[in-house]
Design a protein around this motif. Structure first.
Motif, mmCIF file in Angstrom:
data_model
loop_
_atom_site.group_PDB
_atom_site.id
_atom_site.type_symbol
_atom_site.label_atom_id
_atom_site.label_comp_id
_atom_site.label_asym_id
_atom_site.label_seq_id
_atom_site.Cartn_x
_atom_site.Cartn_y
_atom_site.Cartn_z
ATOM 1 N N GLU A 129 -37.596 -18.867 27.421
ATOM 2 C CA GLU A 129 -36.508 -18.364 26.666
ATOM 3 C C GLU A 129 -36.871 -18.121 24.872
ATOM 4 O O GLU A 129 -36.183 -17.567 24.150
ATOM 5 N N ASN A 130 -38.133 -19.040 24.645
ATOM 6 C CA ASN A 130 -38.556 -19.126 23.348
ATOM 7 C C ASN A 130 -40.040 -18.830 23.265
ATOM 8 O O ASN A 130 -40.835 -19.332 24.222
ATOM 9 N N THR A 165 -36.960 -15.731 19.908
ATOM 10 C CA THR A 165 -36.165 -15.827 21.296
ATOM 11 C C THR A 165 -36.772 -14.603 22.124
ATOM 12 O O THR A 165 -37.185 -13.641 21.581
ATOM 13 N N SER A 170 -36.270 -12.122 25.516
ATOM 14 C CA SER A 170 -35.184 -11.418 26.542
ATOM 15 C C SER A 170 -35.819 -10.304 27.189
ATOM 16 O O SER A 170 -37.124 -10.072 27.138
#
Length: 254
Positions: A72-73, A57, A59
């Protein structure tokens, strides 16, 4: 629902690396910005994001070359990668793992890996990016659980991918390992015979540091730095720093 962790090709590559923690559900925080800025090349537009290596993931995004929605991935990042470059990316990651096993897992937080590949930007075109990965967090057992990935758009500098992987040291380490990916379909370009110190000076030139700044960081006289710069320009047949940086990217020197 699909398990996103299993949907990108690098998972199998990373599973072979004992230095990566296999599972973790903790929230990871932004790594120290000083470490990021100190090790990155900022020539051209760039972005970075935190990668959780245990579940792929992403961020803490810092922009994303014009994209309206941030991935997001890691699977989504790979989907933006030029299909023809994905085999090279997989080989590059495998090469990094092999070199880190050789260096030793105790030193993984003091290394940086880099290579180039093409990515699709918001305008729909594939452009050449310089990828840098800096490990930033490991657990109590020494397993790597987080890194920061930095992508710098160098399409305005060169459109040539040298298909070269670099693993270099972060202070206090001074490793420099340049590895060509062995593939007959990949065009190789000759590298000049730079000394270890010249390669170090070149990396600071590419980061935009002045001669006096390089002098202070390497604890050298400004005259010595000028001499190194002059020798680097001569060995690479470069007329100026702009041409030098272009060739350095094309030849996989940085």
């Amino acid at each position: 629902m699909h398990n996103s962790e299993e949907e990108h090709p690098l998972i199998e590559v990373w599973k072979a690396y004992p230095g990566v923690r296999k599972s973790d559900d903790k929230i990871l925080y932004r790594p120290p910005i000083e470490k990021i800025i100190g090790e990155m090349f900022s020539i051209g537009q760039y972005y970075y994001y935190v990668l959780n290596l245990t579940n792929s993931t992403l961020s803490n995004h810092h922009e994303m070359h014009g994209l309206k929605k941030y991935p997001e991935n890691l699977r989504e990042v790979i989907n933006l990668t030029h299909p023809d470059d994905i085999p090279f990316v997989m080989k590059a990651e495998q090469t990094v793992i092999e070199k880190m096993l050789e260096i030793g897992l105790d030193h993984q937080l003091f290394t940086k890996s880099s290579y180039c590949f093409r990515m699709k930007t918001a305008n729909g075109n594939y452009e050449l990016f310089h990828h840098q990965a800096i490990p930033t967090l490991e657990d109590e057992n020494g397993h790597l659980i987080q890194s920061i990935n930095i992508h710098t758009n160098i399409h305005h500098i060169t459109k040539h991918n040298p298909y070269t992987v670099l693993v270099s040291g972060i202070s206090p380490r001074n490793d420099f390992h340049q590895m060509k990916i062995d593939d007959e379909s990949i065009p190789h370009h000759p590298c000049m015979n730079l000394t270890k110190r010249e390669t170090e000076v070149l990396s600071f030139i590419a980061k935009g540091y002045s001669g006096s700044e390089i002098s202070k960081m390497l604890i050298l006289s400004e005259h010595t730095v000028r001499t190194h710069r002059r020798n680097i320009l001569a060995k690479t047949s470069s007329r100026n720093s702009k041409e030098l940086v272009k060739k350095a990217f094309e030849w996989g020197l940085i």
